[in-house]
Motif scaffolding. Structure first.
Motif, PDB file in Angstrom:
ATOM      1  N   LEU A 538      -6.972   2.046  -3.047  1.00 33.69           N
ATOM      2  CA  LEU A 538      -7.005   1.701  -1.626  1.00 33.69           C
ATOM      3  C   LEU A 538      -5.943   0.664  -1.293  1.00 33.69           C
ATOM      4  O   LEU A 538      -5.222   0.769  -0.289  1.00 33.69           O
ATOM      5  CB  LEU A 538      -8.396   1.179  -1.251  1.00 33.69           C
ATOM      6  N   TYR A 539      -5.805  -0.343  -2.136  1.00 31.09           N
ATOM      7  CA  TYR A 539      -4.802  -1.377  -1.889  1.00 31.09           C
ATOM      8  C   TYR A 539      -3.389  -0.804  -1.978  1.00 31.09           C
ATOM      9  O   TYR A 539      -2.493  -1.197  -1.207  1.00 31.09           O
ATOM     10  CB  TYR A 539      -4.952  -2.518  -2.898  1.00 31.09           C
ATOM     11  N   SER A 540      -3.159   0.124  -2.909  1.00 30.06           N
ATOM     12  CA  SER A 540      -1.836   0.738  -3.022  1.00 30.06           C
ATOM     13  C   SER A 540      -1.509   1.544  -1.766  1.00 30.06           C
ATOM     14  O   SER A 540      -0.363   1.548  -1.292  1.00 30.06           O
ATOM     15  CB  SER A 540      -1.774   1.652  -4.250  1.00 30.06           C
ATOM     16  N   ARG A 541      -2.491   2.222  -1.237  1.00 27.37           N
ATOM     17  CA  ARG A 541      -2.276   2.974   0.001  1.00 27.37           C
ATOM     18  C   ARG A 541      -1.956   2.021   1.151  1.00 27.37           C
ATOM     19  O   ARG A 541      -1.071   2.300   1.978  1.00 27.37           O
ATOM     20  CB  ARG A 541      -3.519   3.801   0.326  1.00 27.37           C
ATOM     21  N   PHE A 542      -2.665   0.909   1.211  1.00 27.31           N
ATOM     22  CA  PHE A 542      -2.424  -0.106   2.247  1.00 27.31           C
ATOM     23  C   PHE A 542      -1.002  -0.653   2.153  1.00 27.31           C
ATOM     24  O   PHE A 542      -0.256  -0.685   3.142  1.00 27.31           O
ATOM     25  CB  PHE A 542      -3.470  -1.214   2.082  1.00 27.31           C
ATOM     26  N   PHE A 543      -0.599  -1.070   0.956  1.00 30.14           N
ATOM     27  CA  PHE A 543       0.748  -1.611   0.778  1.00 30.14           C
ATOM     28  C   PHE A 543       1.812  -0.589   1.170  1.00 30.14           C
ATOM     29  O   PHE A 543       2.819  -0.928   1.815  1.00 30.14           O
ATOM     30  CB  PHE A 543       0.962  -2.042  -0.680  1.00 30.14           C
ATOM     31  N   THR A 544       1.620   0.660   0.770  1.00 30.27           N
ATOM     32  CA  THR A 544       2.620   1.687   1.073  1.00 30.27           C
ATOM     33  C   THR A 544       2.771   1.875   2.573  1.00 30.27           C
ATOM     34  O   THR A 544       3.897   2.024   3.082  1.00 30.27           O
ATOM     35  CB  THR A 544       2.234   3.010   0.391  1.00 30.27           C
ATOM     36  N   ASP A 554      10.012   5.819   3.459  1.00 31.40           N
ATOM     37  CA  ASP A 554       9.783   7.098   4.141  1.00 31.40           C
ATOM     38  C   ASP A 554       8.337   7.571   4.023  1.00 31.40           C
ATOM     39  O   ASP A 554       7.821   8.232   4.923  1.00 31.40           O
ATOM     40  CB  ASP A 554      10.702   8.188   3.560  1.00 31.40           C
ATOM     41  N   GLN A 555       7.710   7.288   2.907  1.00 33.60           N
ATOM     42  CA  GLN A 555       6.378   7.820   2.639  1.00 33.60           C
ATOM     43  C   GLN A 555       5.294   6.814   3.029  1.00 33.60           C
ATOM     44  O   GLN A 555       5.462   5.613   2.852  1.00 33.60           O
ATOM     45  CB  GLN A 555       6.232   8.174   1.158  1.00 33.60           C
ATOM     46  N   ARG A 556       4.174   7.343   3.511  1.00 30.74           N
ATOM     47  CA  ARG A 556       3.051   6.484   3.883  1.00 30.74           C
ATOM     48  C   ARG A 556       1.890   6.583   2.895  1.00 30.74           C
ATOM     49  O   ARG A 556       0.879   5.895   3.048  1.00 30.74           O
ATOM     50  CB  ARG A 556       2.561   6.815   5.295  1.00 30.74           C
ATOM     51  N   GLU A 557       2.012   7.459   1.917  1.00 30.70           N
ATOM     52  CA  GLU A 557       1.014   7.569   0.852  1.00 30.70           C
ATOM     53  C   GLU A 557       1.733   7.461  -0.485  1.00 30.70           C
ATOM     54  O   GLU A 557       2.797   8.065  -0.674  1.00 30.70           O
ATOM     55  CB  GLU A 557       0.242   8.885   0.924  1.00 30.70           C
ATOM     56  N   PRO A 558       1.177   6.726  -1.445  1.00 33.88           N
ATOM     57  CA  PRO A 558       1.904   6.509  -2.704  1.00 33.88           C
ATOM     58  C   PRO A 558       1.802   7.633  -3.720  1.00 33.88           C
ATOM     59  O   PRO A 558       2.718   7.817  -4.519  1.00 33.88           O
ATOM     60  CB  PRO A 558       1.252   5.230  -3.254  1.00 33.88           C
TER      61      PRO A 558
END
Length: 890
Positions: A538-544, A554-558
């Motif tokens: 979840l935190y990685s998705r937030f940071f991305t 460019d990407q919003r999901e890691p």
């Protein structure tokens, strides 16, 4: 090589050296066909365990496979090197966390090399070095500038043993224990730094649906953790206290609210506790939010129901949580299970105000109220006992009540809370803030980063508080004396963007090269444990998402695809040092070789499944590899008698060639799907076929050698050392790690039809022999169905006509078969739902001729495969597509 088993130690050392000298796994920065394969980097705890080995074998096998497919693969490794365990270990050993951590890294890196993992070590990252954590600090500043950092006094989870704050996700189980040391967690009020993840709550939730390559279980865990609820916020007026805000998703039940409940730590509850002994005693000694049943204490206050004007009693109740909703709620025992249980215990009224919608409801009539004395009715329905709102359906009533009640507003609530990153520990990234009496908290300027850790001081509490000289500094804004922030960052900050650092690990002026990151991201295949489903992912998705908004990513999901690998167990239990049931990877490598360990784990189960470690399974795997090496060595040495197609065995050659193609076709699709156990079964079955081929006939050299070549390449992603050795033994140029993946001349669908035909035919022969009691068959005839039956089957599969027989009889070449066509048509009509495509009649004939030797060998009798035109009509009548007729002559 030894005939009793190959010398795995010499083989593995040789090829690990060869890979290093060839720089085989280096990934160039500029690539044409990027594929990013990543395993969650480990915490350097001292030694690899079997969970590590399984995780990293999965990514290594997949990365090797993609390389053989022609992709440019990024497969890096690094170290999640900060964290409290290293600090505690250093205190216990009177050393410092840095030395302890790097000793552990050296050990684990050596073990990884011994396993043959193909990492680009030039891209190695270590999160505890200033060259990395400088960028944690830089990102903190960027988040702050974007309004995503806040410092505030907050009630936090505190581990008294670790002497640090824990995130909600780090408090485990009903007993609320620290995830690191199992100590019961307390609560404290402290000034804390927060990252405003709630600003992205809606996007984090809604984009979960786009994560099609993630396990459904992980996606649901994230949905539940974010916990978005739509409802209504409204005020209940409490005498002497004024309006108190409550949130409800079921405002349609408000006429049934018979009491009001406050959390034990609600400000009103705390005020009452100061003057009411019963309330104080309950809060301090009895309240148990994780208890089996709700508990509470009645106060002398009442609340006014804003819909009815009635006064209802106010309770302090332990099932109300201050961080869920508003910490206050209207309780409707007739329509909520928890409220019902509490009302029964406390003797509070239970009133029904929603009834099930009758099947013949006209939309206006008010149904009878349900009996809710024993259990509540918790579904939507039709309102009853609700004044002017009676007769409305629940959804309509919610809309009208929200509009009609003066204090009511539509509201969205989340279980997700902002991410508290402050930790009172030494071994972490210093938060880049100084505290000035005049200016308050001030960010350290970028040009003064990194703020490096001082020398470790072995003390109780936070060692940074004891670093007096380090703490003293000046304010970047006014130049006055100031004090450094002594909290360090939660180590989940490190892992929330580390996958971006791998694309440019030596970059000195930014956390990552944006152009390269946009080329490589998102990670194509990510592998790690299910325990990280909420926190890290979840935190990685937030940071991305933040980096996409603030830095142009460019990407919003890691991570495009996620695999949560299962556990390695022993006798049904997870391996654990505390249970004394661990198996040392190093011992397995020394006794059997890395390839044996890798192959055993990958063939034991699908990667996401748990599996039991088996010493016998390891030995069996080693025996298989030894047999394969013998096959290749004996052939390369000229010890295998071979023949050509003039020998009369050309059908056997055809069978082996077809099985080689089948193994390639199936293994490739299974490697694509990471179902390694199925892919490896194909490779092992091919090796078994080649052994039988050699024993039954003089194999054709080209067919036999291609089979060996293919078997080696199919096994190369999982057993790379022996594959390299055998690749060289076969006289191939270059390294097998650089070889192309083999190609097949048949697709998987055709292959599976052929195999199904052969398997079913062999089973039919066995059944006939057993039922008829035939001990010594003289000859076995296998007769392929006539061509018209294949045409009839194809028509039946494609047809949607109600009368299939009529449609079949519309074809003259089928109709002229008379009763035989009618009988077969009836069979097709009766089994339409189960019909399957088969090979054509010529392909079935060729496949059965090629496989006849298997039946001959099993029953020690000659086998004759015939076309329908060449066989006796009485036998032909029994033959169907995919199910040839069998005639056994005694």
């Amino acid at each position: 090589m030894s005939h009793e088993g190959y010398d795995h130690t010499a083989v593995e050392e040789r090829w690990q050296t060869a890979w290093a000298e060839a720089d085989a796994y280096r990934t160039p920065d500029e690539v044409d066909d990027p594929t990013y394969v990543l395993g969650m980097y480990p915490y350097p705890s001292g030694k690899l365990h079997m969970g590590h080995v399984r995780n990293y074998t999965i990514t290594d096998a997949y990365a090797r496979y993609r390389r053989m497919r022609g992709d440019d693969v990024l497969h890096p490794m690094g170290w999640d090197a900060f964290g409290l365990p290293a600090e505690n270990a250093a205190k216990e050993r009177d050393t410092n966390p840095r030395d302890w951590t790097f000793d552990c890294i050296d050990t684990m890196k050596g073990q990884m090399r011994s396993m043959g993992f193909g990492y680009d070590w030039d891209r190695e990252i270590t999160t505890c070095v200033p060259e990395y954590y400088e960028w944690n600090q830089w990102l903190f500043s960027r988040f702050s500038e974007a309004g995503l950092v806040e410092r505030r006094d907050a009630e936090v989870n505190w581990c008294p043993s670790c002497e640090t704050v824990l995130a909600d996700e780090q408090v485990e189980g009903d007993a609320e224990l620290c995830w690191r040391c199992d100590t019961p967690v307390e609560t404290r009020d402290l000034d804390q730094w927060f990252l405003s993840i709630t600003e992205y709550a809606d996007e984090l939730l809604e984009s979960i649906d786009d994560l099609e390559g993630w396990p459904n279980s992980v996606r649901q865990m994230q949905r539940n953790w974010i916990g978005r609820q739509y409802g209504t916020t409204l005020h209940f007026h409490i005498g002497g206290q004024g309006p108190v805000e409550a949130f409800t998703t079921r405002v349609d039940t408000i006429h049934g609210a018979t009491f009001f409940a406050l959390a034990p730590d609600h400000p009103i509850s705390e005020e009452l506790a100061a003057k009411d002994d019963a309330v104080r005693e309950f809060i301090e000694e009895e309240a148990d939010p994780d208890g089996d049943e709700p508990n509470g204490v009645e106060t002398d206050l009442t609340a006014t129901n804003p819909a009815t004007g009635e006064e209802i009693p106010v309770f302090v109740a332990d099932f109300v949580l201050s961080d869920v909703g508003t910490g206050a709620l209207m309780a409707v025992p007739g329509h909520d299970e928890r409220d019902h249980a509490f009302a029964e215990k406390m003797g509070v009224d239970i009133e029904p105000v929603v009834a099930p919608e009758p099947d013949d409801w006209d939309g206006e009539t008010v149904p009878d109220a349900p009996d809710v004395s024993d259990e509540p009715f918790t579904e939507d329905g039709v309102l009853v006992n609700s004044g002017a709102y009676s007769g409305l359906d629940s959804e309509t009533a919610r809309e009208r009540l929200t509009a009609d009640i003066e204090s009511a507003t539509e509201s969205t609530q989340y279980q997700l809370r902002d991410w508290g990153i402050s930790r009172q520990r030494y071994w972490g990234t210093p938060i880049p803030v100084v505290h000035c009496d005049d200016c308050g908290p001030v960010l350290v300027p970028d040009e003064d980063l990194p703020v490096e850790l001082p020398e470790f001081i072995n003390t109780t509490g936070n060692p940074l508080d004891a670093a007096e000289e380090w703490k003293r500094t000046t304010c970047p804004e006014c130049g006055a004396p100031a004090t450094r922030e002594t909290d360090t960052m939660d180590t989940f900050v490190d892992s929330s963007w580390y996958f971006l650092r791998y694309v440019s690990p030596d970059l000195a002026d930014a956390p990552f090269d944006l152009d390269r990151a946009n080329d490589w991201m998102p990670v194509d295949q990510y592998v790690g444990g299910i325990e990280h489903a909420v926190m890290h992912l979840l935190y990685s998705r937030f940071f991305t998402k933040v980096l996409a908004d603030e830095e142009g990513l460019d990407q919003r999901e890691p991570f495009t695809n996620l695999l949560a690998q299962g556990m390695v167990q022993l006798d049904g239990e997870k391996m654990s040092k505390s249970k004394g049931n661990t198996v040392s990877p190093q011992r397995i490598v020394e006794e059997y070789g890395a390839d044996t360990a890798r192959l055993f784990m990958m063939q034991a189960a699908q990667p996401e499944r748990d599996f039991d470690w088996s010493e016998e399974g390891v030995k069996s795997t080693h025996r298989f590899l030894s047999r394969l090496s013998d096959l290749v060595e004996e052939y390369a040495a000229g010890d295998v008698e071979t023949g050509d197609t003039e020998s009369g065995r050309e059908t056997i050659d055809d069978y082996v060639a077809a099985e080689t193609d089948a193994a390639v076709a199936i293994a490739g699709t299974e490697y694509d799907d990471l179902t390694f156990n199925v892919a490896l079964r194909e490779a092992q079955d091919l090796v078994g076929t080649l052994r039988s081929y050699r024993e039954h006939a003089e194999p054709h050299p080209a067919v036999y050698e291609r089979g060996l070549d293919v078997a080696v390449r199919l096994l190369a992603p999982v057993a790379p050392h022996l594959a390299e050795e055998l690749w060289e033994t076969l006289g191939r140029d270059g390294l097998v790690v650089d070889a192309d993946w083999p190609t097949a001349t048949a697709d998987r669908e055709t292959v599976e039809r052929r195999r199904r035909l052969v398997t079913n035919t062999r089973e039919d022969v066995r059944d006939i022999v057993e039922v008829a009691g035939i001990d010594d068959p003289e000859r076995i005839d296998v007769v392929v169905a006539p061509e018209w039956k294949y045409d009839a089957l194809e028509i039946a599969i494609d047809s949607d006509a109600d009368n299939l027989i009529s449609e079949l009889m519309g074809e003259s070449h089928i109709r002229e078969r008379g009763d035989a066509a009618a009988d077969y048509g009836q069979d097709l009509q009766a089994n339409r739902e189960a019909l399957q495509e088969t090979l054509g009649d010529d392909d079935e004939y060729d496949a059965l001729r090629a496989a006849a030797w298997l039946i001959e060998r099993e029953f020690d009798a000659p086998v004759r495969v015939e076309r329908a035109d060449d066989a006796d009509e009485s036998v032909v009548r029994k033959a169907e597509p995919g199910r040839p007729a069998i005639d056994i002559v005694e």
